[in-house]
Write an enzyme that holds these catalytic residues in place. Structure first.
Site, mmCIF file in Angstrom:
data_model
loop_
_atom_site.group_PDB
_atom_site.id
_atom_site.type_symbol
_atom_site.label_atom_id
_atom_site.label_comp_id
_atom_site.label_asym_id
_atom_site.label_seq_id
_atom_site.Cartn_x
_atom_site.Cartn_y
_atom_site.Cartn_z
ATOM 1 N N GLY A 150 -66.343 -73.738 24.514
ATOM 2 C CA GLY A 150 -64.771 -73.771 24.368
ATOM 3 C C GLY A 150 -63.923 -73.959 25.507
ATOM 4 N N HIS A 151 -64.015 -72.959 26.874
ATOM 5 C CA HIS A 151 -63.175 -73.095 27.563
ATOM 6 C C HIS A 151 -63.222 -74.594 28.434
ATOM 7 C CE1 HIS A 151 -61.250 -71.816 31.459
ATOM 8 N NE2 HIS A 151 -60.618 -71.132 30.552
ATOM 9 N N ASN A 211 -65.654 -74.419 20.420
ATOM 10 C CA ASN A 211 -64.566 -72.997 20.082
ATOM 11 C C ASN A 211 -63.424 -73.367 20.665
ATOM 12 O OD1 ASN A 211 -63.170 -70.856 21.205
ATOM 13 N ND2 ASN A 211 -65.122 -69.615 21.060
ATOM 14 N N THR A 231 -62.609 -62.124 28.399
ATOM 15 C CA THR A 231 -63.223 -62.812 27.365
ATOM 16 C C THR A 231 -64.521 -61.918 27.126
ATOM 17 O OG1 THR A 231 -64.595 -64.681 27.305
ATOM 18 C CG2 THR A 231 -64.618 -64.022 29.224
ATOM 19 N N THR A 232 -65.267 -62.193 26.465
ATOM 20 C CA THR A 232 -66.591 -61.563 26.239
ATOM 21 C C THR A 232 -67.308 -61.293 27.230
ATOM 22 O OG1 THR A 232 -66.482 -62.675 23.879
ATOM 23 C CG2 THR A 232 -68.284 -61.307 24.301
ATOM 24 N N ARG A 270 -60.046 -61.801 17.345
ATOM 25 C CA ARG A 270 -60.383 -60.499 17.887
ATOM 26 C C ARG A 270 -59.323 -59.639 17.479
ATOM 27 N NH1 ARG A 270 -62.248 -61.175 23.554
ATOM 28 N NH2 ARG A 270 -61.508 -59.093 23.798
ATOM 29 N N GLU A 330 -66.996 -65.655 15.473
ATOM 30 C CA GLU A 330 -67.302 -64.741 16.375
ATOM 31 C C GLU A 330 -66.693 -63.495 16.076
ATOM 32 O OE1 GLU A 330 -66.379 -66.010 20.149
ATOM 33 O OE2 GLU A 330 -67.860 -67.650 20.105
ATOM 34 N N HIS A 347 -62.843 -66.867 17.242
ATOM 35 C CA HIS A 347 -63.204 -65.313 17.522
ATOM 36 C C HIS A 347 -61.636 -64.631 17.052
ATOM 37 C CE1 HIS A 347 -64.584 -61.978 20.573
ATOM 38 N NE2 HIS A 347 -64.200 -61.482 19.219
ATOM 39 N N ASP A 391 -60.563 -71.447 20.349
ATOM 40 C CA ASP A 391 -59.887 -70.257 20.698
ATOM 41 C C ASP A 391 -58.383 -70.489 21.897
ATOM 42 O OD1 ASP A 391 -61.470 -68.570 19.181
ATOM 43 O OD2 ASP A 391 -62.406 -67.574 20.964
ATOM 44 N N HIS A 392 -58.959 -71.097 22.614
ATOM 45 C CA HIS A 392 -57.794 -71.568 23.481
ATOM 46 C C HIS A 392 -56.819 -72.522 23.379
ATOM 47 C CE1 HIS A 392 -59.728 -68.564 26.121
ATOM 48 N NE2 HIS A 392 -60.925 -69.300 26.086
ATOM 49 N N ARG A 414 -55.086 -62.036 19.947
ATOM 50 C CA ARG A 414 -54.587 -62.627 21.275
ATOM 51 C C ARG A 414 -54.573 -63.940 21.338
ATOM 52 N NH1 ARG A 414 -58.812 -61.092 26.045
ATOM 53 N NH2 ARG A 414 -58.556 -58.965 25.304
ATOM 54 N N ARG A 436 -46.293 -68.968 23.352
ATOM 55 C CA ARG A 436 -44.890 -68.981 22.981
ATOM 56 C C ARG A 436 -44.672 -68.363 21.419
ATOM 57 N NH1 ARG A 436 -41.574 -72.967 25.401
ATOM 58 N NH2 ARG A 436 -41.968 -72.523 27.620
ATOM 59 N N GLU A 449 -77.542 -65.424 19.640
ATOM 60 C CA GLU A 449 -76.982 -66.414 20.355
ATOM 61 C C GLU A 449 -77.235 -65.864 21.757
ATOM 62 O OE1 GLU A 449 -72.872 -68.149 19.692
ATOM 63 O OE2 GLU A 449 -72.595 -68.119 21.566
ATOM 64 N N HIS A 478 -71.751 -69.545 26.182
ATOM 65 C CA HIS A 478 -70.692 -68.672 27.041
ATOM 66 C C HIS A 478 -70.469 -69.476 28.493
ATOM 67 C CE1 HIS A 478 -67.919 -65.744 28.611
ATOM 68 N NE2 HIS A 478 -67.640 -65.567 27.376
ATOM 69 N N GLY A 479 -69.541 -69.842 28.807
ATOM 70 C CA GLY A 479 -69.257 -70.290 30.235
ATOM 71 C C GLY A 479 -70.068 -71.646 30.613
HETATM 72 N N1 PXP Z 1 -70.095 -67.703 22.379
HETATM 73 C C1 PXP Z 1 -69.566 -66.782 22.283
HETATM 74 C C2 PXP Z 1 -70.372 -65.622 21.516
HETATM 75 C C3 PXP Z 1 -68.457 -66.233 22.783
HETATM 76 O O1 PXP Z 1 -67.952 -65.219 22.699
HETATM 77 C C4 PXP Z 1 -67.670 -67.631 23.537
HETATM 78 C C5 PXP Z 1 -66.164 -67.115 24.029
HETATM 79 O O2 PXP Z 1 -65.347 -66.674 22.825
HETATM 80 C C6 PXP Z 1 -68.255 -68.603 23.434
HETATM 81 C C7 PXP Z 1 -69.446 -68.857 22.969
HETATM 82 C C8 PXP Z 1 -67.751 -69.735 24.436
HETATM 83 O O3 PXP Z 1 -67.732 -69.538 25.737
HETATM 84 P P1 PXP Z 1 -66.707 -70.499 26.626
HETATM 85 O O4 PXP Z 1 -65.177 -70.578 26.120
HETATM 86 O O5 PXP Z 1 -66.852 -70.028 27.894
HETATM 87 O O6 PXP Z 1 -67.147 -71.926 26.252
#
Ligand code: PXP
Length: 249
Positions: A213-214, A8, A101-102, A46, A71, A44, A10-11, A50, A19, A152, A191-192
C-alpha cells in the site's frame, strides 16, 4: 508460481480523512487499481476508523470485481462487521490504538482460542482466512492449528533491515514460506514492501500474494503531481474565456 498483487488503498482514505470530506474517493482508487494490473484490493477497517470507514467496506464489497481482502483485528465489533460484509479474504492482524501502522505479527500462539473462534466464524461464511504473522515456525504452527488456510508473512523486519541484516531477515522469510507450505498453508506476504525491496520476496516460490500500500500511494503522488499542477494552472489561466458555469444565471 507468480505472486499476485493486492493493492492496499488505506492511504487514499488517510488523505480523505485529513479533511473528513469525500475526496479522494477510495472506490475510484479501487477501480483504477483493478484496471491497472492489481489483482485484489486490500483495506484495513481499524477500530479507530482512522482511514477506511464502514461505508467504504460496504461499497467496495459491491464494486470490487477481483479479490477483496479485509485486514481486521479480533475485536467483536469488527468481527461482526466482517461476518456481515463477507470479504473474499480476511487477514487477522494485531491492532493497537497508539500504533502508526501494524507493528509485528499477530500472536496466534498466545491467543489460540480466540483466533480459532474468529477463524471458524469467518470460514463458516465462506471467507478465506489468513493470519498476519512474523516468520516464526511457532506462529505458523499455531495458525494452522487455529484453522487458517493462509498466512501472510510480515515483511516489515526484512523491509526495514539495514544492509548487513538484510540477508538474515530474508532467509527467515524464505524458511517460513517453505515451512508453511510444507504443512499445507497458503502463503501471502506484505508490509513495508517498496520498489527497491519487492522483487526478492516476489521471487520466493511459495508466496502467492503480496499486499502493498504505502509505497504505491506514495509513488502515485509523484507520478501524478506534475499533471495535477498543470491542470489547475490551465484552469486558472483560462478562467476568463468561458462563462459556461451551470450555476450562473
Ligand atoms: N499487510 C498487512 C497485514 C498490513 O497490515 C499492511 C498495512 O496496512 C500491509 C500489508 C501493507 O503495508 P504497506 O502499506 O507498508 O505496504
Amino acid at each position: 508460481m507468480k505472486s499476485i498483487l493486492g493493492v492496499n488503498i488505506d492511504h487514499v482514505a488517510t488523505v480523505r480523512e485529513a479533511r473528513k470530506g469525500t475526496m479522494p474517493e477510495v472506490v475510484a482508487a479501487a477501480v483504477i487499481a483493478e484496471q491497472s494490473g492489481g489483482h485484489g484490493i486490500t483495506i484495513h477497517l481499524r477500530q479507530d476508523r482512522r482511514h477506511i470507514q464502514d461505508r467504504d467496506l460496504a461499497i467496495l464489497r459491491q464494486v470490487v470485481h477481483s479479490k477483496l481482502n479485509l485486514e481486521m483485528s479480533l475485536t467483536e465489533e469488527i468481527v461482526r462487521i466482517a461476518v456481515e460484509a463477507v470479504p473474499d479474504q480476511a487477514t487477522l492482524v494485531p491492532e493497537n490504538r497508539q500504533e502508526v501502522t501494524t507493528e509485528g505479527g499477530l500472536d496466534v500462539a498466545g491467543q489460540l482460542e480466540r483466533t480459532r473462534e474468529v477463524t471458524a466464524r469467518l470460514a463458516a461464511c465462506g471467507v478465506l482466512v489468513s493470519h498476519f504473522i512474523d516468520p516464526d515456525r511457532r506462529q505458523i504452527d499455531a495458525a494452522r492449528e487455529s484453522g487458517a488456510r493462509y498466512i501472510e508473512l510480515h515483511t516489515g523486519s526484512y523491509a526495514n533491515a539495514r544492509w548487513a541484516e538484510k540477508t538474515a531477515e530474508y532467509r527467515k522469510l524464505v524458511d517460513a514460506a517453505g515451512y508453511a507450505a510444507s504443512i499445507g498453508l497458503g502463503v501471502n506476504a506484505g508490509h513495508g514492501l517498496d520498489y527497491h525491496n519487492v522483487q526478492p520476496v516476489a521471487a520466493i516460490p511459495e508466496v502467492e500474494e503480496l499486499n502493498i500500500g504505502h509505497s504505491i500511494i506514495s509513488r502515485a503522488i509523484f507520478s501524478g503531481l506534475a499533471v495535477a499542477v498543470r491542470e489547475m494552472a490551465d484552469l486558472i489561466e483560462t478562467a476568463g474565456e468561458s462563462r459556461d458555469w451551470p450555476w450562473t444565471v
